[in-house]
Design a protein around this motif. Structure first.
Motif, mmCIF file in Angstrom:
data_model
loop_
_atom_site.group_PDB
_atom_site.id
_atom_site.type_symbol
_atom_site.label_atom_id
_atom_site.label_comp_id
_atom_site.label_asym_id
_atom_site.label_seq_id
_atom_site.Cartn_x
_atom_site.Cartn_y
_atom_site.Cartn_z
ATOM 1 N N GLU A 133 -110.186 86.699 -34.790
ATOM 2 C CA GLU A 133 -111.040 86.007 -33.819
ATOM 3 C C GLU A 133 -112.452 85.819 -34.357
ATOM 4 O OE1 GLU A 133 -108.868 87.562 -29.685
ATOM 5 O OE2 GLU A 133 -110.741 88.489 -30.385
ATOM 6 N N LYS A 134 -112.999 86.864 -34.966
ATOM 7 C CA LYS A 134 -114.361 86.776 -35.480
ATOM 8 C C LYS A 134 -114.456 85.840 -36.679
ATOM 9 C CE LYS A 134 -118.363 89.578 -36.757
ATOM 10 N NZ LYS A 134 -118.870 90.940 -37.075
ATOM 11 N N ASP A 156 -112.700 95.341 -31.110
ATOM 12 C CA ASP A 156 -113.836 94.423 -31.274
ATOM 13 C C ASP A 156 -115.040 95.136 -31.875
ATOM 14 O OD1 ASP A 156 -112.347 92.378 -30.224
ATOM 15 O OD2 ASP A 156 -113.238 92.466 -28.233
ATOM 16 N N SER A 190 -108.898 91.192 -33.637
ATOM 17 C CA SER A 190 -110.360 91.088 -33.530
ATOM 18 C C SER A 190 -110.956 90.467 -34.789
ATOM 19 C CB SER A 190 -110.968 92.470 -33.281
ATOM 20 O OG SER A 190 -110.546 92.983 -32.031
#
Length: 600
Positions: free
Chosen positions: A406-407, A136, A403
């Motif tokens: 997701e972002k 992340d 990550s």
């Protein structure tokens, strides 16, 4: 004792066991793929298969693995059990190497050298355990810094051998330590060197851009003190390790005669990238990336700069960019980025160059290539990462790509569809329309993101990895004899292999594993998306139909190229006049041959 603090902190029993077990799983996976070992299937479960590899009458390795596409295997490192005389024993990567030595016919000489490479790889792996950064957080890391978190070649098992480095060199220069360095500079007489550049770039313009006024003045004063005519010298950077360990010893006569003059260090600070020999300028990121020879042995070859390719580098850049400038699909639609190798300096050794069939590393010791900085091409809001970054998983097992997805706010399917579209279109267009191919492995290929979504592709390292078709294509007629002599000319399958093996086998099969294991995308869906991207390109350019048959990504099998086998079985550590190439052994079943029928 030197380095005691580092060793006490990093080299613990727990860390050593962990990196050995993970490398052991990788060795089993890749040696199965390359047909060097043949474990027996013991039992098939719902989600995996149990295998047993008997290495002697008294010893065997059992493990769980998932059979993947392209005849690959994903071995679960946590499942490995080693039985000897009926008792479970601890294992190690080097111990496994010794166990399989008689099975694969590896010589003692090769095994001994390989033990050293694997041991040094494990030392690096132990150090990388301490770089505990979450995925992340890492997705916001800068391009140059991100390289320091990578774990090396995903396929080659001895991927951080770096033979030639001592432990002190490793701590000082390995990219995972992220130590910024200054570069040393030398003056080289034009009698023994040559400067090449793209049109309109002079040596004076290059030096004025790379060195600040204070450094130029300091170096100029030294040349004036030691020579009658400083204008007859080129200034060029060298790596400190190369200077101390290779250049002083091999260019002693030139230093004594002052055709090579040490000038000292420049002011700018640089960060080594994964290749170790390529440097990003951290003081001014827009300045050129600098590629320097380092005579260390790593992942099959000594990391020098071949003279013939150093000399021709700027002309290869003009060739590649000339195609781009005249092609609206590449320039306006794909907006592909091509950081060019715009200048080079080469220095041949006066004696080694007279020696017929001399080992190649003695002809690659002194030179430099200046490559355009990726930062000069990035637009507002864009972020560059190498494809290799997509294979990163953090200490909690979370994939970097997860990550990113997701972002981005996209689904995995949407993100991967866009990824394949961005990645494949320019690579396929250069191949099909121009008979020209790059080697798009994880370090050469750069993904440009915007809002964490795939946006554009950048391709680098033309001098080592651009190859052309041996077919009589009109688009290649204008190539000069000079370029044809240096660029590798390949038959159809050979040219196709640079994408098939260089991208699909060397990178995408690992990315597919990560997505499948993380329950982000099923393996079948992954390869179907790749097939759709190829077919979508082909539908866009129907006039190239004959070339689609020539460079066929959908045929049932390809020659299997092997990287570990090359060192372990075929080549060993012998060094000839040419760099070694991947070994050919058998055939690999092509997963895309199935999806052609489904997606058409």
């Amino acid at each position: 004792m030197y380095s005691q603090n580092e060793l006490d902190t990093v080299l613990t029993k727990q860390n050593w066991t962990l990196v050995n077990t993970k490398l052991l799983a990788k060795m089993i996976s890749e040696f199965m793929y390359e047909d060097m070992i043949s474990p027996q299937l013991v039992q098939e479960k719902d989600s995996y298969t149990i295998y047993d590899l008997r290495v002697s009458d008294k010893k065997s390795y059992t493990f769980h693995a998932i059979a993947r596409q392209f005849d690959s295997y994903d071995v679960d490192w946590k499942s490995i059990r080693i039985l000897e005389n009926g008792n479970e024993v601890e294992g190690s990567a080097v111990g496994f190497l010794l166990d399989i030595k008689p099975l694969i016919g590896m010589s003692s000489e090769t095994t001994a050298h390989l033990i050293k490479e694997i041991s040094q790889t494990l030392i690096a792996d132990v150090h990388l355990l301490n770089k505990r950064v979450s995925s992340d957080k890492l997705i916001t890391e800068d391009y140059a810094n991100l390289e320091g978190y990578m774990t090396g070649h995903p396929w080659i098992t001895y991927n951080k051998g770096r033979i030639g480095f001592g432990y002190d060199d490793y701590l000082a220069y390995a990219p995972e330590h992220q130590n910024e360095v200054t570069l040393s500079w030398i003056g080289v007489s034009r009698q023994i060197s040559s400067f090449q550049s793209i049109e309109e770039l002079t040596f004076e313009k290059l030096v004025n851009y790379e060195l600040n006024e204070q450094d130029r003045s300091k170096f100029q004063n030294i040349l004036e003190e030691k020579t009658d005519d400083p204008s007859q010298y080129f200034m060029m950077p060298v790596h400190e390790w190369q200077w101390k360990n290779v250049l002083i010893q091999n260019f002693t006569e030139e230093i004594a005669n002052q055709t090579i003059i040490p000038l000292g260090q420049s002011s700018d600070r640089y960060l080594p990238q994964q290749s170790i020999r390529t440097f990003v300028n951290k003081s001014n990121p827009n300045k050129h990336h600098v590629k320097l020879p380092m005579s260390i042995l790593n992942t099959l070859v000594y990391r020098g700069l071949p003279a013939e390719r150093t000399l021709i580098a700027p002309k290869i850049t003009e060739f590649i960019k000339g195609i781009y400038e005249k092609d609206s699909f590449l320039k306006d639609e794909c907006r592909v980025i091509l950081p060019g190798e715009i200048a080079s300096i080469n220095v041949n050794h006066s004696y080694y160059n007279q020696l017929e069939n001399a080992p190649y590393q003695y002809k690659e010791m002194l030179g430099v290539i200046f490559r355009e900085s990726i930062y000069t091409y990035l637009e507002e809001g864009e972020q560059a990462i190498t494809l290799a970054a997509l294979l990163y998983e953090d200490h909690n097992g979370k994939p970097y790509i997860k990550s990113l997805i997701e972002k981005s706010g996209m689904s995995t399917e949407e993100w991967m569809t866009q990824f394949f579209d961005v990645t494949m279109k320019p690579l396929l267009h250069y191949l099909y329309q121009y008979g020209t191919v790059f080697s798009p492995h994880g370090q050469n290929t750069i993904l440009v993101l915007k809002d964490s979504k795939p946006s554009r592709l950048a391709i680098k390292d033309f001098v080592d990895d651009v190859n052309i078709s041996d077919q009589p294509f009109e688009e290649l007629n204008y190539l000069t004899d000079e370029l044809k002599d240096v660029l590798r000319s390949e038959p159809p399958e050979g040219l196709t292999q640079f994408i098939f093996t260089g991208l699909f086998i060397c990178h995408l099969r690992y990315l597919s594993n990560i997505l499948a294991n993380g329950e982000l995308m099923e393996e079948q869906n992954f390869w179907e998306k790749l097939a759709e991207s190829i077919l979508s390109y082909q539908a866009r350019f129907p006039h190239l139909e004959e070339r689609y048959k020539l460079f066929d990504f959908f045929k049932p099998t390809f020659t299997k190229l092997c990287l570990n086998r090359n060192r372990m079985v075929d080549e060993g550590y012998s060094v000839g006049e040419d760099r070694p190439h991947a070994s050919e052994f058998g055939k690999v079943r092509n997963a895309l041959s199935h999806y052609k029928k489904i997606t058409k």
